[in-house]
Enzyme design. Sequence first.
Site, short mmCIF file in Angstrom:
data_model
loop_
_atom_site.label_atom_id
_atom_site.label_comp_id
_atom_site.label_asym_id
_atom_site.label_seq_id
_atom_site.Cartn_x
_atom_site.Cartn_y
_atom_site.Cartn_z
N GLY A 10 26.98 34.54 -46.38
CA GLY A 10 26.45 33.20 -46.52
C GLY A 10 25.12 33.06 -45.80
O GLY A 10 24.83 32.02 -45.19
N ALA A 11 24.30 34.10 -45.87
CA ALA A 11 23.07 34.16 -45.08
C ALA A 11 22.06 33.08 -45.43
O ALA A 11 21.19 32.76 -44.63
CB ALA A 11 22.42 35.54 -45.24
N GLU A 36 24.88 36.87 -49.99
CA GLU A 36 24.93 35.54 -50.61
C GLU A 36 25.78 35.62 -51.87
O GLU A 36 26.08 36.71 -52.37
CB GLU A 36 23.54 35.03 -50.96
CG GLU A 36 23.01 33.85 -50.15
CD GLU A 36 23.99 32.70 -49.97
OE1 GLU A 36 24.77 32.41 -50.91
OE2 GLU A 36 23.99 32.08 -48.90
N GLY A 100 34.84 32.74 -39.35
CA GLY A 100 34.72 31.37 -38.88
C GLY A 100 34.90 30.37 -39.99
O GLY A 100 34.72 29.17 -39.80
N THR A 102 36.48 27.78 -42.46
CA THR A 102 37.56 26.81 -42.33
C THR A 102 38.10 26.44 -43.71
O THR A 102 37.51 26.78 -44.74
CB THR A 102 37.09 25.54 -41.58
OG1 THR A 102 36.02 24.93 -42.31
CG2 THR A 102 36.61 25.90 -40.18
N GLY A 125 39.02 28.81 -35.88
CA GLY A 125 38.48 27.59 -36.48
C GLY A 125 37.25 27.11 -35.77
O GLY A 125 36.53 26.24 -36.28
N HIS A 157 32.50 14.85 -38.36
CA HIS A 157 31.50 15.83 -38.77
C HIS A 157 30.48 15.18 -39.71
O HIS A 157 30.67 14.07 -40.19
CB HIS A 157 32.15 17.02 -39.48
CG HIS A 157 32.83 17.97 -38.54
ND1 HIS A 157 34.10 17.75 -38.05
CD2 HIS A 157 32.42 19.13 -37.98
CE1 HIS A 157 34.44 18.75 -37.25
NE2 HIS A 157 33.43 19.60 -37.19
N HIS A 158 29.45 15.94 -40.00
CA HIS A 158 28.39 15.50 -40.91
C HIS A 158 28.93 15.19 -42.31
O HIS A 158 30.01 15.64 -42.69
CB HIS A 158 27.30 16.58 -41.00
CG HIS A 158 27.84 17.93 -41.37
ND1 HIS A 158 28.03 18.33 -42.67
CD2 HIS A 158 28.27 18.96 -40.59
CE1 HIS A 158 28.52 19.56 -42.69
NE2 HIS A 158 28.67 19.96 -41.44
N LYS A 161 30.37 18.00 -44.92
CA LYS A 161 31.54 18.86 -44.69
C LYS A 161 32.59 18.62 -45.77
O LYS A 161 32.89 17.47 -46.10
CB LYS A 161 32.12 18.60 -43.30
CG LYS A 161 33.23 19.57 -42.93
CD LYS A 161 33.58 19.48 -41.46
CE LYS A 161 34.70 20.44 -41.07
NZ LYS A 161 34.34 21.85 -41.33
#
Length: 271
Positions: A10-11, A36, A100, A102, A125, A157-158, A161
């Site tokens: 996911g660069a 990607e 990482g 979620t 998480g 969160h923003h 998300k």
Amino acid sequence: MADMRLIVAGAGGRMGRALTRVISETPGAVLAGALEAPGSELLGRDAGVLAGLPENGVKLSGDLWSLSGHADGIVDFTVPAATIANVAIAAERGLVHIIGTTGLSSSDDAVIKSVTRQAIVVKSGNMSLGVNLLAALVKRVAQSLDPSFDIEILEMHHRAKIDAPSGTALMLGEAAAAGRGVDLGTHSARGRDGITGARRPGDIGFASLRGGTVTGDHSVIFAGAMERITLSHHAEDRMMFAQGAIKAALWARQQKPGLYSMADVLGLGDF
């Protein structure tokens, strides 16, 4: 020991770019590949430039198999489908896999666990030092307090998300459940609306807020008859998650195959 050669999955995303920057600043780590999604308009772009750095010659690719032939590990903050697709390749290639991501389901977790007989996986998480210390404190407080204290977990969160509750909130819920000696799956309340009736004794409640550009706020409330205890963590920049993930990768390189958490990385397993 030679630098650890890392692939960022996911660069092109926000976390991926943060990871690229942290790797460039971390002694002992080097960016070996940038992954990607196939079909992404970012394929072929320079990972350094996307991360706000000088050009580094690492181009975004959709082919993990090719990238993994010259790497020691992969750092993966993507989406569940992508992470599960990466698991088999990482295990076959012998890569350390830092996860990482979620929103993983129980079946996803089972797939990840199935490779850890021969692969090294660190899954959390949340990769921050503060949150993992918070989880250790939550477990200890839940263990210490009378069961009459209700446990509620609030997270914000923003607006972008896509999963709720957050992976961090679930991690804190698991910590609370472990402290109480119960199973979170059968002792959680994920949402309340309408005439719900009284709170079920022993439940661990979750509430999720979304808005603005909030990186991540989490509070665990222990509510008793005449008092409340609140343990909180406020994230100010996603770079802390990237720093924790790269720390985990360098630590994991020295471990035996197995499934590890950030509590293991930070030595908090027996806290």
